[in-house]
Design an enzyme around this catalytic site. Sequence first.
Site, short mmCIF file in Angstrom:
data_model
loop_
_atom_site.label_atom_id
_atom_site.label_comp_id
_atom_site.label_asym_id
_atom_site.label_seq_id
_atom_site.Cartn_x
_atom_site.Cartn_y
_atom_site.Cartn_z
N LYS A 265 13.65 -15.08 -10.34
CA LYS A 265 13.36 -14.11 -11.40
C LYS A 265 12.39 -14.72 -12.43
CE LYS A 265 14.41 -11.17 -9.91
NZ LYS A 265 15.14 -11.00 -8.71
N HIS B 104 19.74 -36.92 -5.05
CA HIS B 104 19.03 -37.33 -3.82
C HIS B 104 17.52 -37.21 -3.98
CE1 HIS B 104 22.81 -37.80 -1.78
NE2 HIS B 104 23.17 -36.59 -2.17
N GLU C 238 8.84 -15.06 -10.92
CA GLU C 238 8.05 -13.86 -10.68
C GLU C 238 7.74 -13.08 -11.95
OE1 GLU C 238 9.78 -11.28 -7.70
OE2 GLU C 238 11.75 -11.36 -8.60
N GLU D 151 18.50 -17.24 -7.34
CA GLU D 151 18.09 -15.93 -7.82
C GLU D 151 17.52 -16.01 -9.25
OE1 GLU D 151 17.36 -13.32 -6.55
OE2 GLU D 151 17.49 -11.77 -8.08
N TRP E 246 -3.10 -2.74 -1.48
CA TRP E 246 -2.77 -4.13 -1.79
C TRP E 246 -3.56 -4.93 -0.78
CZ3 TRP E 246 -0.37 -8.49 0.39
CH2 TRP E 246 0.13 -9.43 -0.52
N ASN F 139 -1.92 2.47 5.79
CA ASN F 139 -1.02 1.36 5.44
C ASN F 139 -0.75 0.58 6.72
OD1 ASN F 139 -0.80 2.51 2.94
ND2 ASN F 139 1.33 3.15 3.16
N GLY F 140 -0.67 -0.73 6.60
CA GLY F 140 -0.39 -1.54 7.80
C GLY F 140 -1.56 -2.45 8.12
N ARG G 163 5.14 -0.30 -6.28
CA ARG G 163 5.15 -1.07 -5.03
C ARG G 163 4.18 -2.24 -5.09
NH1 ARG G 163 6.95 2.11 -0.45
NH2 ARG G 163 5.51 0.94 0.84
N CYS H 260 0.82 -1.21 0.00
CA CYS H 260 0.00 0.00 0.00
C CYS H 260 0.85 1.26 0.00
CB CYS H 260 -0.89 0.01 1.23
SG CYS H 260 -1.93 -1.43 1.36
N LYS I 32 6.39 -4.55 -4.49
CA LYS I 32 7.81 -4.23 -4.44
C LYS I 32 8.32 -4.20 -3.01
CE LYS I 32 11.77 -2.90 -6.10
NZ LYS I 32 12.57 -3.99 -6.68
C1 AGP Z 1 12.83 -9.69 -5.77
O1 AGP Z 1 12.80 -9.80 -7.15
C2 AGP Z 1 11.57 -9.85 -5.09
N1 AGP Z 1 10.52 -9.14 -5.67
C3 AGP Z 1 11.56 -10.02 -3.58
O2 AGP Z 1 11.99 -11.32 -3.37
C4 AGP Z 1 12.38 -9.07 -2.69
O3 AGP Z 1 13.74 -9.26 -2.91
C5 AGP Z 1 12.01 -9.33 -1.22
O4 AGP Z 1 10.66 -9.06 -1.03
C6 AGP Z 1 12.85 -8.53 -0.25
O5 AGP Z 1 12.69 -7.16 -0.45
P1 AGP Z 1 13.70 -6.12 0.15
O6 AGP Z 1 15.02 -6.32 -0.50
O7 AGP Z 1 13.10 -4.79 -0.18
O8 AGP Z 1 13.77 -6.37 1.62
#
Ligand code: AGP
Length: 608
Positions: free
Chosen positions: A485, A504, A488, A481, A73, A99-100, A27, A2, A603
Site C-alpha cells: 500500500k 539473516h 503504490e 500488504e 494503458w 483490449n488485449g 482501471r 484498457c 486497477k
Molecule cells: C492492490 O492494491 C493492487 N493494486 C494489486 O496488487 C492487485 O491486488 C493485483 O493486481 C490483483 O488484482 P485482482 O485482485 O483484481 O486480481
Amino acid sequence: MCGIVGYVGERRAAPVILDGLRRLEYRGYDSAGLAVLAGDHVDTVRRVGHVAALLAAVPPELEGTTAIGHTRWATHGGVTEANAHPHLDATNRIALAHNGIIENHTTLRARLEEEGFKFRSETDTEVLVHLVHKFYTGDPEAAVKTALGLVQGTYGIAVIFAEHPGVIIAARNGSPLVVGKGNGETFLASDPHALSAHTREVVYLEDRDIVRIEANGWTISRMDGGGVSRNVEVLGEEWAEEGRGDFSHHMLKEIHEQPESLARCLRGRVVPELGGARLGGLELSPRDIASIRHITVLGCGTSFHAGLVGAAAMEGLARIPASAEIASEFRYRNPVIGPDDLFFAVSQSGETADTLGAVKEVQVKGGRVFGVVNVVGSSIARTCGHGVYVHSGPEIAVASTKAFTSQVAAMLVAALSFARTRALGPHEGKAFGDELLAIPERVGEWLASEPRSVMDAVDLCSKGRFVFFLGRGVSHAVALEGALKLKEIAYVPCMAYPAAEMKHGPIALIDKGTPVIVIVPDDVMRDKTLSTIQEVKARGARVIVVHTAGDTHAAKVADISIPVPRASTLISPLLSVLPLQLLAYRAGLALGRDIDRPRNLAKSVTVE
Ligand code: AGP
C-alpha cells in the site's frame, strides 16, 4: 487497464461514451479516444492523458448516435495520440477499439505492409482494423470474423462501420465484454461499471463470441459458426451507480466502507447454530471436504496477501496442508496436481490475466479450482464456475482495501466450514464464528476513533528513505500488504519481512532513524517479535508498533504505538491492516500523490 465503451440508440452518443470512459478511469490508463459514426464517415477524437482532456476536445457538433470509446494503458508503442484508440482503416470508414494483445502482430503487419497498407501507429491493434478493411465486402460481421481468424492473442474489440449506422460489432477472446440492455438503446463495455448510470441488465460474452449490437437488441454467434443465446443477468444493488460521497478520495471511502463490506461478506454464511459456516457456492459435501489432501491459494498483489491468510487458516483451523502462491509463478512451473488437491483463485477484479492463466492451468491438469472473487460475472468467476463472491461492492481506487478484508473474511469462513468437518467441535466452531460476526462492528469502532498516532507514523514514514514492515505468521501477510500500500500510493520504497529474517541480512540496512513498522498481535509469536524490535531499536531504528490494545509492554517499546482491538490470531489481520491502509493513504496525501490513480498502475491487470 484498457477499457471499451460502446453505444447505439437515439441519444447523442458522445456524452454517453465519455461518461462510460470516466467510469473506467479507475482501471488505469494513459490516453483515451472515441469514434462516432457521422454520415458516410467516422469521426475520431483522441487525447493523451485524462478523459477530461478528451471531453474538452470533443466538439459539440459531434452528433452521431453510434459510437465506441476506449481508454488505453500503453503496451505496444508509447503514450501518444497516434497510438490511442480507436484506430481507423485507410478509408476512415471503419474504426476499431481493442483490449488485449495481438501476439502475432509483427508478422501480420509485415504482410499487410507488403500488400500496401500504411500504418499510422506503433500499436499491435492497428493490424486488426486493416485486416477488417481487407476482408470487408459488405458484411461487417463476416469481415471481423475473418480478420480475427488470423490473429493469435487476446482481444475484446468493438468495431463500427460508416456503411452500417446503428451497428456495433464486438468480439471477445480472453478480454471481457458485456452488452447492456437499455430501452431502445444498447450499450457495450469491457466492465459493467461503465454502464451503471444506464442499466443493471447485462449479458456477459464468452470467449470466441461475436455480437452484432443494434439499438433494439443484439445477436450473438460463435467464431466457428452457429448462433448462441446468453442470459441477461441483473447486477446486484451494491453495483448500482455511486460516487465518492463526502470523502475526498475513493480510497478513503472504501477504507471506511469496510464495516458494511465485511458484514455483507459474512451475512448468512456464518451459522452460529451449527458452530460452523455455509458457503453455497463451494458445493462440497462433508465427504469431499474430508478427502482434501492439499489446498493452494492463488492470487497476485493484495489478493495473494489475502491468500496467505487464507492458507494459514486452512492449515491452522481446518488442519488441511495449505500454501499460497503467486499466480504468475504457479502457472508456468508445471505444477503437480493430485486428484484430492483443491485450489482457490483470489481476485478482486476477476480479470487478472496471471490469475486467470493459473486457473486454466489447474483445470488443464484436472484440478478443482474455486474463485474468491469480487466482480460478479468476471472471467475468473465464470471460468471457475464455482466459488465465493466476496461482496465488497465496487472498488474504484487502484489500491485495494475493502476487497482485501473481504477476501480474508471469505477465506476465514471457508476455513471455518472445512474446519467443522475436519477438526473443530461445535463450541470451538461457534466461538470462531461469533468472533468473525463481531468483526464488522469492531472495524467500524476502530475507524471511527482512528488513533492520532497514525499521523505520527505518517510523518515518520513520508520522510524516511525507506520503510521496513515486519510481522510473523499472518502478521507477515499484513506486513506485505502494508508495504504494498505504501509503495503504490505514496511511492515510498518499502520492504516487508517475516520478523525473524531480519538477522539473516536485512538488518544491515537499519541505521539511525530508519522507520520500522512491526505488527505484533498478542499471540504466541508476540514475545519473539518483541525481541526483533529490541534488535532493530539497538541499531537506531524508529519503531512503529501495531499491537493489541491493552498490551502495555508492546506500547512501551514502541516509538509510535498504534493499538488495535484484541482478536484471535487468524482474525487479527482484519484489524491490524486498518492502520496500514490509513498510513498509506495519509502518506500519499502528505506527499501530494494521485491517491486513486497512482502512476503506472492499473486497477485490473489484464495483460501478463
Ligand atoms: C492492490 O492494491 C493492487 N493494486 C494489486 O496488487 C492487485 O491486488 C493485483 O493486481 C490483483 O488484482 P485482482 O485482485 O483484481 O486480481
